[in-house]
Design an enzyme around this catalytic site. Structure first.
Site, PDB file in Angstrom:
ATOM      1  N   LYS A 161       0.882  -1.167   0.000  1.00 30.61           N
ATOM      2  CA  LYS A 161       0.000   0.000   0.000  1.00 30.61           C
ATOM      3  C   LYS A 161       0.915   1.210   0.000  1.00 30.61           C
ATOM      4  O   LYS A 161       1.540   1.519   1.013  1.00 30.61           O
ATOM      5  CB  LYS A 161      -0.886  -0.018   1.260  1.00 30.61           C
ATOM      6  N   GLU A 218      -3.344   7.156   2.024  1.00 30.78           N
ATOM      7  CA  GLU A 218      -3.719   7.444   3.402  1.00 30.78           C
ATOM      8  C   GLU A 218      -2.506   7.587   4.312  1.00 30.78           C
ATOM      9  O   GLU A 218      -2.415   6.959   5.371  1.00 30.78           O
ATOM     10  CB  GLU A 218      -4.673   6.360   3.932  1.00 30.78           C
ATOM     11  N   ASP A 273     -14.778   2.833  -1.358  1.00 29.95           N
ATOM     12  CA  ASP A 273     -14.206   2.051  -0.272  1.00 29.95           C
ATOM     13  C   ASP A 273     -15.230   1.120   0.369  1.00 29.95           C
ATOM     14  O   ASP A 273     -15.699   1.392   1.475  1.00 29.95           O
ATOM     15  CB  ASP A 273     -13.657   3.020   0.785  1.00 29.95           C
ATOM     16  N   GLU A 333     -16.533  -3.704   7.673  1.00 31.98           N
ATOM     17  CA  GLU A 333     -16.202  -2.348   8.101  1.00 31.98           C
ATOM     18  C   GLU A 333     -17.369  -1.374   7.918  1.00 31.98           C
ATOM     19  O   GLU A 333     -17.702  -0.626   8.839  1.00 31.98           O
ATOM     20  CB  GLU A 333     -14.978  -1.850   7.330  1.00 31.98           C
TER      21      GLU A 333
HETATM   22  O1  GCW Z   1     -11.341   1.248   4.255  1.00 30.94           O
HETATM   23  C1  GCW Z   1     -10.223   1.982   4.571  1.00 30.94           C
HETATM   24  C2  GCW Z   1     -10.048   1.696   6.012  1.00 30.94           C
HETATM   25  C3  GCW Z   1      -8.630   1.712   6.482  1.00 30.94           C
HETATM   26  C4  GCW Z   1      -7.815   0.828   5.545  1.00 30.94           C
HETATM   27  C5  GCW Z   1      -7.916   1.382   4.147  1.00 30.94           C
HETATM   28  C6  GCW Z   1      -7.200   0.524   3.124  1.00 30.94           C
HETATM   29  C7  GCW Z   1      -5.966  -0.590   6.096  1.00 30.94           C
HETATM   30  O2  GCW Z   1     -10.866   2.546   6.758  1.00 30.94           O
HETATM   31  O3  GCW Z   1      -8.625   1.233   7.779  1.00 30.94           O
HETATM   32  O4  GCW Z   1      -6.481   0.694   5.951  1.00 30.94           O
HETATM   33  O5  GCW Z   1      -9.247   1.443   3.741  1.00 30.94           O
HETATM   34  O6  GCW Z   1      -7.860  -0.246   2.442  1.00 30.94           O
HETATM   35  O7  GCW Z   1      -6.006   0.628   2.987  1.00 30.94           O
END
Ligand code: GCW
Length: 666
Positions: free
Chosen positions: A270, A274, A353, A381
């Site tokens: 990754k 973020e 997401d 989630e």
């Molecule tokens: O959905 C978001 C989440 C993060 C996650 C990110 C990702 C692991 O809130 O917690 O990080 O995506 O997929 O990288």
């Protein structure tokens, strides 16, 4: 007594199955004496048949099998194919590798556990070839034992920054191999602190042991990699993929890592996402970053899986031009064809997401010259935290069946990720897993259907949601016909029910930012994450048409034209693509506002019906299972009511338009 449930691998008594009890002989291909996978397969077969039927058929070894390590995507599929046929007094397994033998064994055990006749099931011979080369689980487990977005306890891999290997580790491997999983990433994609040291002496021994255990179940070990390892643990001041010092550090590091962890299959990365470091920091492309690593791990047969979750997470909510949905395509399409052939781009199913409803990512069907993998999330989630029941397989089926129009034929997402459409070297499906160290692995027993189902579906994308759910219930909870029927009646509609009482018409979000559970209509509205509903007193939705952000045009025709038009766009996604007045008439004949009211009242009511269905099962199933799910339904109803009332009140107050049916809005 184990301190966890074995779920569908518990092999409880099935003695009433007379047909199966007549089994006298099973022929297997001969394997090397040292072949752990074959040994595990035989042990599993014996234990399963003994446990379920109290029989010990003769096991005969036949033709030779060579189980060479597999390094090529296509040959994974060839080598995992198996056939099962009937012979006098028994059955014959033909397979080209020990993993395939293992899958054949689990096929037979599943037949017995579901109380189907062996003679009928295998009468015409059954040949199975997995749909996808890679069928992977991604753990978001941190080394301190916590799990990012985990809803079923702590990690069973790590305690206090140490790797734990015990009986549960092996049973986990069995559990996931039994549904066809063949790859696992054991640490969070957000690689922080101790996890950065995974590729150092500190963890090599344990990782190599873990890798061996997984290999014994046909599962390939992957690690998430910190892109900035050169800085974090290497003492360099750069992570520039074109910097000679950086490249040479990685060369030495990878030589060491693949030597110390011989079963290691590769890495998941990754980057530039973020807050995680990546090549963008140095003005380089995603391809520069992925290729630098891929080039180095190639000589070890290693694979680099590179995530496409790259977007600006510091958006100004006032800015209506930037569109997070566009980001994946904008960042990755220009370099289609530039990635090395041991790179796989891992693409989340939707452009945002893991919301309860999203269009399929336009990268799937956009990219034509790059290996690609679909990423879904079974950790709930945004879909109820394994408190609310939400069986996700129907959603995954829709995604897999989506026609991308990227080629004349074989253009569905399932075709692309199987490797068929573009004859790709590596491809497949990954799920962010929903497991933890809870007794039943997934918190809510019914969430086990998503773990079971993801594996089964990734192995055979042709299976139906019903078939998968039924297998799960029969193998894990009960064979009683009424119980099976009732639980299917809970699982199958649960995703659409969850959708009805949460965010409407594809708009998504409206969750509480701190947890992603529970309703907060404006929770993300004035924030930096690019996740807005743009509701005002006249209407709601995001204009992603050619007049808005242009996102709809990232699709191939006719999808682009359909999504671009408010008349043609399917109702369930209409607010994802369009900003519409509350009075706009949907295909259903309802106005947007009336749809919001109706779906929320219905969703809450249907959730109550699901809970009532479950209550009827008291005394008919195991008490612990009953109570576990009952208690969660209690919380689900509180959640559903809050969603229903908050969303309805919010939009009534914004729009001033009353409910046609005059129901109570607060
Ligand atoms: O959905 C978001 C989440 C993060 C996650 C990110 C990702 C692991 O809130 O917690 O990080 O995506 O997929 O990288």
């Amino acid at each position: 007594m184990k301190n966890y449930a074995e779920l569908w691998t518990a092999y409880k008594e099935r003695k009433s199955n007379r047909d199966c009890r007549n089994l006298r002989k099973i022929c297997l291909p001969e394997t090397e004496a040292s072949d752990k996978t074959a040994e595990n397969a035989v042990n599993e077969l014996k234990a399963g048949l003994k446990g379920m039927l109290d029989i010990e058929p003769e096991i005969v070894f036949g033709s030779k099998v060579t189980s060479k390590p597999v390094t090529d995507g296509k040959s994974i599929l060839d080598s995992e194919e198996y056939s099962i046929s009937l012979i006098e007094d028994g059955i014959n397994i033909a397979a080209k590798s020990s993993s395939a033998i293992l899958y054949a064994v689990f096929d037979i055990l599943r037949t017995v556990a579901c109380e189907k006749d062996i003679t009928k099931t295998y009468a015409d011979g059954k040949t199975v070839r997995p749909s996808n080369p890679l069928r992977m689980l991604n753990h978001w487990d941190n080394m301190d034992g916590s799990i990012e977005r985990g809803y079923s306890g702590e990690s069973f891999f790590y305690v206090n920054n140490e790797i734990v290997i015990d009986e549960r580790t092996r049973d986990y491997a069995r559990l996931i191999a039994s549904v066809g999983i063949n790859a696992v990433v054991i640490n969070n994609v957000n690689v922080k602190q101790a996890a950065s040291y995974m590729i150092t002496d500190r963890y090599f021994d344990k990782l190599s042991q873990l890798g061996e255990i997984f290999a014994g179940y046909g599962i390939r070990l992957f690690l998430s990699l910190n892109y900035a390892s050169t800085i974090e643990i290497g003492g360099l001041d750069s992570a520039d993929p074109l910097d000679e010092n950086v490249i040479s550090w990685w060369k030495d590091k990878m030589a060491e890592v693949f030597k110390k962890i011989p079963t290691l299959a590769g890495f998941l990365v990754k980057a530039d996402s973020e807050g995680r470091p990546g090549p963008f920091t140095y003005g380089r492309t995603q391809a520069d970053g992925a290729n630098m690593l891929a080039n180095i791990v190639k000589e070890y047969g290693g694979i680099i899986i590179w995530r496409c979750f790259v977007y600006n997470c510091r958006q100004d909510w006032r800015d209506r031009k930037t569109d997070r949905a566009r980001a994946g395509y904008d960042n990755f399409m220009p370099m289609d064809g530039d990635y090395h052939d041991n790179v796989i781009l891992q693409i989340k199913n939707g452009p945002m997401d893991f919301q309860i409803r999203e269009p399929v990512s336009p990268l799937l069907g956009g990219l034509k010259k790059t290996n690609q993998m679909l990423e879904v999330q079974i950790a709930q989630e945004y879909t109820g935290h394994q408190i609310d029941v939400c069986y996700l397989i129907p959603e995954f089926k829709e995604i897999l069946g989506f026609k991308t129009y990227c080629s004349e034929d074989k253009d569905s997402v399932a075709d692309i990720i199987s490797g068929d459409t573009f004859n790709s070297r590596y491809s497949g499906m990954a799920a962010v897993t929903n497991t933890g160290n809870d007794f039943n692995w997934t918190g809510n027993y019914l969430a086990g259907a998503n773990l079971y189902g993801f594996g089964r579906l990734a192995f055979d994308t042709g299976l139906s949601s019903e078939q998968i759910a039924e297998e799960f219930v029969r193998m894990t909870i009960s064979q009683d016909e009424t119980v099976v029927k009732e639980i299917l009646g809970i699982l199958l509609p649960s995703r659409e029910i969850y959708e009805r009482y949460t965010s409407p018409l594809g708009i998504g979000w409206m969750v509480q930012p701190a947890t992603h559970y529970g309703c907060s209509v404006d929770g993300y509205e004035y924030d930096r994450w690019g996740t807005y509903h743009r509701a005002d007193h006249l209407g709601i939705g995001v204009d992603r048409t050619d007049k808005g952000t242009g996102y709809a045009l990232q699709y191939n025709e006719p999808n682009a034209g359909i999504y671009n038009s408010p008349e043609k766009c399917p109702d369930e996604l209409v607010l994802f693509f369009h900003h519409l007045p509350y009075t706009h008439k949907l295909h259903s004949g309802k106005t947007v506002i009336q749809h919001i009211y109706d779906s929320h009242f219905e969703g809450y009511e249907e959730a109550q019906q699901l809970a009532a269905k479950w209550d009827q099962l008291k005394g008919k199933i195991d008490d612990e299972v009953f109570e576990n799910v009952r208690e969660r339904f209690e919380r689900q109803l509180i959640n559903a009511r809050e969603w229903c009332d908050q969303v309805n009140s919010y939009f009534f107050r914004k729009s001033g338009i009353p409910d046609e049916k005059g129901r109570q809005i607060w």
